[in-house]
Scaffold this motif. Structure first.
Motif, PDB file in Angstrom:
ATOM      1  N   ALA A   1       4.438  -2.357   3.532  1.00 56.57           N
ATOM      2  CA  ALA A   1       4.782  -3.349   2.511  1.00 56.57           C
ATOM      3  C   ALA A   1       4.910  -4.739   3.119  1.00 56.57           C
ATOM      4  O   ALA A   1       4.418  -5.726   2.560  1.00 56.57           O
ATOM      5  CB  ALA A   1       6.077  -2.952   1.803  1.00 56.57           C
ATOM      6  N   ILE A   2       5.547  -4.818   4.272  1.00 54.68           N
ATOM      7  CA  ILE A   2       5.698  -6.114   4.940  1.00 54.68           C
ATOM      8  C   ILE A   2       4.324  -6.661   5.332  1.00 54.68           C
ATOM      9  O   ILE A   2       4.022  -7.834   5.097  1.00 54.68           O
ATOM     10  CB  ILE A   2       6.627  -5.987   6.170  1.00 54.68           C
ATOM     11  CG1 ILE A   2       8.063  -5.745   5.704  1.00 54.68           C
ATOM     12  CG2 ILE A   2       6.537  -7.224   7.057  1.00 54.68           C
ATOM     13  CD1 ILE A   2       9.012  -5.334   6.812  1.00 54.68           C
ATOM     14  N   ALA A   3       3.483  -5.814   5.920  1.00 54.88           N
ATOM     15  CA  ALA A   3       2.140  -6.261   6.317  1.00 54.88           C
ATOM     16  C   ALA A   3       1.343  -6.723   5.099  1.00 54.88           C
ATOM     17  O   ALA A   3       0.683  -7.770   5.133  1.00 54.88           O
ATOM     18  CB  ALA A   3       1.405  -5.131   7.042  1.00 54.88           C
ATOM     19  N   TYR A   4       1.415  -5.960   4.011  1.00 56.46           N
ATOM     20  CA  TYR A   4       0.692  -6.302   2.780  1.00 56.46           C
ATOM     21  C   TYR A   4       1.139  -7.656   2.245  1.00 56.46           C
ATOM     22  O   TYR A   4       0.317  -8.506   1.909  1.00 56.46           O
ATOM     23  CB  TYR A   4       0.931  -5.192   1.750  1.00 56.46           C
ATOM     24  CG  TYR A   4       0.257  -5.373   0.414  1.00 56.46           C
ATOM     25  CD1 TYR A   4      -1.126  -5.412   0.298  1.00 56.46           C
ATOM     26  CD2 TYR A   4       1.004  -5.461  -0.758  1.00 56.46           C
ATOM     27  CE1 TYR A   4      -1.747  -5.559  -0.938  1.00 56.46           C
ATOM     28  CE2 TYR A   4       0.392  -5.594  -1.998  1.00 56.46           C
ATOM     29  CZ  TYR A   4      -0.979  -5.637  -2.079  1.00 56.46           C
ATOM     30  OH  TYR A   4      -1.597  -5.772  -3.306  1.00 56.46           O
ATOM     31  N   LEU A   5       2.438  -7.879   2.193  1.00 55.41           N
ATOM     32  CA  LEU A   5       2.956  -9.145   1.674  1.00 55.41           C
ATOM     33  C   LEU A   5       2.605 -10.323   2.580  1.00 55.41           C
ATOM     34  O   LEU A   5       2.274 -11.407   2.102  1.00 55.41           O
ATOM     35  CB  LEU A   5       4.463  -9.056   1.459  1.00 55.41           C
ATOM     36  CG  LEU A   5       4.900  -8.142   0.317  1.00 55.41           C
ATOM     37  CD1 LEU A   5       6.412  -7.988   0.300  1.00 55.41           C
ATOM     38  CD2 LEU A   5       4.391  -8.675  -1.014  1.00 55.41           C
TER      39      LEU A   5
ATOM     40  N   VAL B   1      -0.583   0.894  -1.356  1.00 57.68           N
ATOM     41  CA  VAL B   1       0.001   0.450  -0.087  1.00 57.68           C
ATOM     42  C   VAL B   1       1.225   1.299   0.246  1.00 57.68           C
ATOM     43  O   VAL B   1       1.392   1.751   1.388  1.00 57.68           O
ATOM     44  CB  VAL B   1       0.365  -1.052  -0.129  1.00 57.68           C
ATOM     45  CG1 VAL B   1       1.271  -1.431   1.030  1.00 57.68           C
ATOM     46  CG2 VAL B   1      -0.895  -1.895  -0.109  1.00 57.68           C
ATOM     47  N   PHE B   2       2.083   1.543  -0.734  1.00 53.31           N
ATOM     48  CA  PHE B   2       3.267   2.372  -0.482  1.00 53.31           C
ATOM     49  C   PHE B   2       2.876   3.786  -0.041  1.00 53.31           C
ATOM     50  O   PHE B   2       3.395   4.298   0.952  1.00 53.31           O
ATOM     51  CB  PHE B   2       4.149   2.465  -1.731  1.00 53.31           C
ATOM     52  CG  PHE B   2       4.996   1.255  -1.987  1.00 53.31           C
ATOM     53  CD1 PHE B   2       5.311   0.350  -0.989  1.00 53.31           C
ATOM     54  CD2 PHE B   2       5.492   1.013  -3.254  1.00 53.31           C
ATOM     55  CE1 PHE B   2       6.099  -0.765  -1.228  1.00 53.31           C
ATOM     56  CE2 PHE B   2       6.287  -0.093  -3.518  1.00 53.31           C
ATOM     57  CZ  PHE B   2       6.593  -0.984  -2.496  1.00 53.31           C
ATOM     58  N   ILE B   3       1.974   4.411  -0.762  1.00 52.31           N
ATOM     59  CA  ILE B   3       1.612   5.799  -0.452  1.00 52.31           C
ATOM     60  C   ILE B   3       0.869   5.895   0.872  1.00 52.31           C
ATOM     61  O   ILE B   3       1.218   6.713   1.734  1.00 52.31           O
ATOM     62  CB  ILE B   3       0.793   6.428  -1.598  1.00 52.31           C
ATOM     63  CG1 ILE B   3       1.683   6.578  -2.838  1.00 52.31           C
ATOM     64  CG2 ILE B   3       0.208   7.771  -1.177  1.00 52.31           C
ATOM     65  CD1 ILE B   3       0.949   6.978  -4.088  1.00 52.31           C
ATOM     66  N   ILE B   4      -0.140   5.064   1.065  1.00 56.93           N
ATOM     67  CA  ILE B   4      -0.915   5.117   2.308  1.00 56.93           C
ATOM     68  C   ILE B   4      -0.037   4.743   3.501  1.00 56.93           C
ATOM     69  O   ILE B   4      -0.099   5.388   4.557  1.00 56.93           O
ATOM     70  CB  ILE B   4      -2.160   4.196   2.228  1.00 56.93           C
ATOM     71  CG1 ILE B   4      -3.109   4.648   1.128  1.00 56.93           C
ATOM     72  CG2 ILE B   4      -2.863   4.120   3.577  1.00 56.93           C
ATOM     73  CD1 ILE B   4      -3.771   5.991   1.327  1.00 56.93           C
ATOM     74  N   SER B   5       0.809   3.737   3.357  1.00 53.33           N
ATOM     75  CA  SER B   5       1.709   3.352   4.445  1.00 53.33           C
ATOM     76  C   SER B   5       2.685   4.482   4.776  1.00 53.33           C
ATOM     77  O   SER B   5       2.980   4.726   5.947  1.00 53.33           O
ATOM     78  CB  SER B   5       2.490   2.090   4.077  1.00 53.33           C
ATOM     79  OG  SER B   5       1.629   1.012   3.882  1.00 53.33           O
ATOM     80  N   GLY B   6       3.182   5.150   3.764  1.00 52.34           N
ATOM     81  CA  GLY B   6       4.049   6.298   3.990  1.00 52.34           C
ATOM     82  C   GLY B   6       3.327   7.407   4.733  1.00 52.34           C
ATOM     83  O   GLY B   6       3.882   8.032   5.648  1.00 52.34           O
TER      84      GLY B   6
END
Length: 130
Positions: A19-23, A43-48
């Motif tokens: 999330a931080i990288a995306y933002l 982003v949430f699911i893939i990052s998780g």
């Protein structure tokens, strides 16, 4: 139950980094581009999932192998996210992936180094009181 707790911990840690990288990427590389519900959810699911993939470093396998599997797995998951969101694939995007991967690793290493220092300091204090 402990294993489920680890999965959840790794998943949410991955979500945080993603999330931080995306933002940051949206803010500085694509100012004014709005987010979409699909973009945020993916982003949430893939990052998780990338966070869960990081559990490979807790396994008893050579570090180089774990790093290689993690790097390739992360790249595959990011490419899936790119495909889901219909984002363009170009050299710039691959460069951003490499940069974000390196920055996240630097943050993880610095965090772990700080944790080790704090643990060692606590042990020294405890041993000096005996």
């Amino acid at each position: 139950m402990r294993k489920l707790s680890n999965f959840i911990n790794y998943f949410f840690t991955g979500m945080g980094f993603g999330a931080i990288a995306y933002l940051i990427i949206l803010t500085f590389a694509f100012p004014g581009v709005p987010t979409s519900p699909l973009g945020v959810i993916s982003v949430f699911i893939i990052s998780g999932l990338i966070g869960i993939l990081s559990m490979i470093f807790a396994m008893d396998i050579p570090l180089a192998m774990a790093f290689g599997v993690h790097l390739l797995g992360t790249l595959l998951l990011v490419l899936i996210m790119i495909w889901i969101n219909k984002w363009p694939v170009n050299f710039w995007l691959i460069g951003v992936f490499v940069l974000v991967y390196i920055v996240v690793w630097l943050i993880v290493i610095l965090s772990q180094t700080q944790t080790v220092k704090e643990i060692n300091s606590s042990i020294k204090k405890r041993n000096s009181k005996k």
